[in-house]
Scaffold this motif. Structure first.
Motif, PDB file in Angstrom:
ATOM      1  N   GLU A  73       0.992  -0.859  -0.210  1.00 54.95           N
ATOM      2  CA  GLU A  73       0.237   0.090   0.039  1.00 54.95           C
ATOM      3  C   GLU A  73       0.862   1.178  -0.366  1.00 54.95           C
ATOM      4  OE1 GLU A  73      -2.000  -0.026   3.794  1.00 54.95           O
ATOM      5  OE2 GLU A  73      -3.128  -2.089   3.397  1.00 54.95           O
ATOM      6  N   ASN A  74       1.815   1.774   0.733  1.00 52.01           N
ATOM      7  CA  ASN A  74       2.583   2.577   0.971  1.00 52.01           C
ATOM      8  C   ASN A  74       3.820   2.696  -0.416  1.00 52.01           C
ATOM      9  OD1 ASN A  74       1.833   2.876   3.207  1.00 52.01           O
ATOM     10  ND2 ASN A  74       3.111   1.959   4.854  1.00 52.01           N
ATOM     11  N   TYR A  75       3.752   1.306  -0.802  1.00 53.24           N
ATOM     12  CA  TYR A  75       4.366   1.665  -2.298  1.00 53.24           C
ATOM     13  C   TYR A  75       4.086   2.247  -3.527  1.00 53.24           C
ATOM     14  CZ  TYR A  75       8.113   0.180  -5.960  1.00 53.24           C
ATOM     15  OH  TYR A  75       8.907   0.133  -6.752  1.00 53.24           O
ATOM     16  N   VAL A  76       2.747   1.616  -3.657  1.00 54.27           N
ATOM     17  CA  VAL A  76       2.358   1.855  -4.545  1.00 54.27           C
ATOM     18  C   VAL A  76       0.950   4.157  -4.199  1.00 54.27           C
ATOM     19  CG1 VAL A  76       0.059   2.005  -5.378  1.00 54.27           C
ATOM     20  CG2 VAL A  76       1.150  -0.114  -4.902  1.00 54.27           C
ATOM     21  N   TYR A  77       1.151   3.571  -3.073  1.00 52.39           N
ATOM     22  CA  TYR A  77       1.208   5.095  -3.076  1.00 52.39           C
ATOM     23  C   TYR A  77       1.793   6.575  -3.515  1.00 52.39           C
ATOM     24  CZ  TYR A  77      -1.045   9.544  -0.759  1.00 52.39           C
ATOM     25  OH  TYR A  77      -1.594  10.829  -0.789  1.00 52.39           O
TER      26      TYR A  77
END
Length: 156
Positions: free
Chosen positions: A106-110
Motif C-alpha cells: 500500500e505504502n509503495y503504490v501510494y
C-alpha cells in the motif's frame, strides 16, 4: 519488608504502563537486542507525530532483524516522513521482497502515485491486487489512479 518492597516495585512498574511509549522505551533499554521493542518505540513515536525521531528506532530494528518485513516497511514510512522518497521506496521494496505485509505494498503504490509516477504505480498496484484482491486501501488507490487517469484524459 518483602511485602513493602513488592508494593513499591508494583507502583514503579505501574508507572511504565501509563502510556505505550514509556513502556516500550523502558523495555527497549532493558532489551537492546530486541528488534520488536526498538520497532515499537518507533511506532509509538510515529503515532504521536514524532516521525523524524522514530527513524533511529526503525533503523535499529532492521539492523537487529534483517529479514523482518514490518521493520523495513516502518523504516520506509519514517524516510517518507522526512521526504526522502528514494530511501522510502527502497525500504518498501525490501519489505515486499521479504514477505506479504500488505501495508508495504500500500505504502509503495501510494508513494509512487504521490511522486507523480502514475504509470509505475498502476503496474505495481496490479501486482499488489493479485496478492491482496480484497485490500480496501489498495482498492481505494485503484479508484484514485483510475479517476486521475480519466481526469487527465478529459483535460487533454
Amino acid at each position: 519488608i518483602v511485602v513493602s518492597l513488592m508494593v513499591v516495585r508494583n507502583i514503579l512498574r505501574g508507572q511504565d504502563w501509563q502510556d505505550p511509549l514509556r513502556l516500550y522505551s523502558r523495555e527497549n533499554s532493558l532489551h537492546p537486542w530486541d528488534a520488536v521493542m526498538a520497532n515499537n518505540v518507533g511506532v509509538e513515536m510515529f503515532r504521536q507525530g514524532q516521525g523524524l525521531q522514530a527513524l533511529p528506532y526503525f533503523q535499529r530494528a532492521t539492523e537487529l532483524n534483517l529479514v523482518w518485513d514490518v521493520g523495513w516497511n516502518n523504516l520506509g514510512a519514517a524516510y517518507e516522513k522526512r521526504n526522502d522518497y528514494e530511501q522510502a521506496l527502497s525500504c518498501y521494496v525490501k519489505a515486499m521482497s521479504l514477505g506479504s505485509y500488505a501495508l508495504a505494498y500500500e505504502n509503495y503504490v501510494y508513494l509512487l502515485y504521490k511522486m507523480g509516477q502514475e504509470q509505475e504505480a498502476k503496474v505495481q498496484l496490479s501486482k499488489a491486487l493479485i496478492k491482496f484482491p480484497y485490500n480496501r486501501r489498495l482498492l481505494s488507490l485503484d479508484e484514485l489512479i483510475r479517476a486521475s487517469a480519466r481526469s487527465e484524459r478529459t483535460t487533454n
